[in-house]
Enzyme design. Structure first.
Site, PDB file in Angstrom:
ATOM      1  N   HIS A  66     -43.714  41.859  -0.177  1.00  0.00           N
ATOM      2  CA  HIS A  66     -43.665  43.300   0.134  1.00  0.00           C
ATOM      3  C   HIS A  66     -42.128  43.401  -0.329  1.00  0.00           C
ATOM      4  CE1 HIS A  66     -45.459  47.018   0.517  1.00  0.00           C
ATOM      5  NE2 HIS A  66     -45.638  47.047   1.907  1.00  0.00           N
TER       6      HIS A  66
ATOM      7  N   ASP B 169     -45.473  46.455  -3.900  1.00  0.00           N
ATOM      8  CA  ASP B 169     -45.740  47.660  -3.216  1.00  0.00           C
ATOM      9  C   ASP B 169     -47.189  47.307  -3.032  1.00  0.00           C
ATOM     10  OD1 ASP B 169     -43.353  48.650  -2.810  1.00  0.00           O
ATOM     11  OD2 ASP B 169     -43.538  49.950  -4.612  1.00  0.00           O
TER      12      ASP B 169
END
Length: 425
Positions: free
Chosen positions: A397, A401
């Site tokens: 992450h 995204d």
């Protein structure tokens, strides 16, 4: 002049190798290209050959030692030559070449102590440290300024950081003392975690400590996969399709979909993200020695039949010991399939520096709502059960995204559901 035997570098992410065992002893005559020892990484076991003909004058690291790549591990030359300068550190009190230089002595295995770590060299005030070492230091709250490196030229590598102390935490857990328990003889078996198992353990821990891992789950309609698998098994042998597996079909689908999502077909090294246009697809293989991840090169350009043949070849190499380090390096994305073990779903751990990994589970019946006008339903919108294959995508992450990861997973599930049409592209 004596010739050093260097621990070879096997892939971008390999910083050290463990010596499994020596095939030669100090004092033995060796030929150029003759195997001196076996070493292993968390990826594979391979042999180190002599770079020259002569006598094995000294062994600098014994069996079980974890040695940084590009460091001397032994010396080859003429009897009587001094090899102290090849160790990379000050000479020990006792000479390790004595056994080799003594005229009437029988050959003996002599191991020189490892060179002490040196202070990290700096250029323009910048500390020399590998990307993995920097990531591990950041996760553990360790200042690299105070560390000494054991890598080439005093470079700080990951194991130097791991040896410096445990990961930093806001509140240390309380230590609970338990009363001693009397155990019957043989009730407990202790196994030292060493070798490739230890390397895998360290890599998995470092992966979780140095990346922000997010996992998303879905399922895909598996009817097309099962129907084609049945046809392949019944096809003429000359077509070469009988051995195509469900996993091969999933790998094929991943290679096609991944080419459309370069953000997931990427490597994060330090603060640099490398987006790859070619898909070099790693896949997890269970072996008696532990988990291995061979790589199918240019998977996006292979036919299903060729991909099945290549995956079968690589699996044999992993399990029979013929896999090479080159065949284990350079992956840009990994697939781990636990479906054959009946696992419905799981959270795969990133194979750093890759930024995404796909976990594949078993094919099990799943409830779906039929579309309008479905003939199999007693009424419009009825719920029915179809075979579904579980898919779990873990992304880093820090650079990926949730929405791009979800779109990839959605596209992959759709193409698996219409796999027969995917083959026609």
């Amino acid at each position: 002049m004596a010739t050093p035997v260097i621990m070879p570098k096997q892939g971008q992410s390999v910083e050290s190798c463990i010596i499994v065992g020596w095939k030669k002893h100090v004092g033995d005559a060796v030929k150029a290209g003759e195997v001196l020892c076996e070493v292993e990484t968390d990826k594979a076991t391979f042999e180190v050959e002599s770079p020259a003909a002569g006598t094995l004058l000294a062994i600098f690291h014994e069996k079980g030692a974890d040695v940084p790549v590009l460091m001397p591990i032994a010396a080859i030359g003429s009897p009587g030559e001094n090899v102290d300068a090849l160790r990379g550190g000050p000479a020990p009190a006792a000479s390790t070449t004595a056994a080799a230089s003594a005229p009437a002595a029988a050959p003996a295995s002599v191991v020189a102590p490892a060179a002490p770590p040196v202070a990290p060299a700096a250029s323009n005030g910048k500390i020399k440290a590998s990307p993995r070492a920097k990531a591990a230091a950041a996760a553990r709250g360790i200042d690299l300024t105070g560390l000494r490196g054991t890598g080439p030229g005093g470079r700080i590598i990951e194991r130097d950081v791991l040896a410096a102390g445990p990961a930093a935490s806001r509140s240390a857990p309380a230590v609970i003392a338990h009363p001693a328990i009397s155990l019957a003889p043989g009730e407990v078996k202790e196994i030292k975690v060493t070798g490739i198992r230890k390397l895998i353990a360290d890599r998995m821990l470092a992966s979780l400590q140095t990346t922000a891992q997010l996992t998303m789950h879905t399922a895909a309609d598996a009817r097309a996969l099962q129907a084609l698998r049945k046809k392949f098994k019944e096809s003429p042998e000359a077509m070469g399709l009988r051995e195509v597996t469900i996993n091969d079909m999933v790998l094929f689908a991943v290679s096609r979909v991944l080419a459309q999502y370069p953000d997931l077909n990427a490597l994060l090294t330090g603060d640099t993200l490398q987006l790859h246009s070619s898909v070099h697809l790693g896949f997890a293989v269970d072996t008696p020695k532990g988990l291995m991840v061979p790589v199918i090169r240019n998977a996006h350009a292979l036919s299903l039949r060729d991909m099945a043949r290549e995956s079968a070849r690589l699996v044999r190499g992993c399990r029979e010991g013929g896999i090479t380090p080159a065949e284990m390096a350079g992956g840009t994305f990994t697939v781990s399939n636990l479906g054959p073990f009946g696992v419905h779903g799981f959270t795969p751990v990133l194979n750093v520096p890759q930024v995404a990994i796909l976990g594949v589970g078993a094919i099990v019946p799943g409830a779906v709502q039929e579309a309008d006008g479905a003939k199999s339903a007693d009424y419009v919108g009825a719920v029915t059960f179809i075979p579904q294959i579980a898919l779990s995508l873990t992304v880093n992450h820090q650079v990926v995204d949730g929405a791009p990861g979800a779109r990839f997973l959605q596209a992959l599930a759709a193409d698996i559901g219409r796999f027969d049409l995917l083959l026609a592209r």
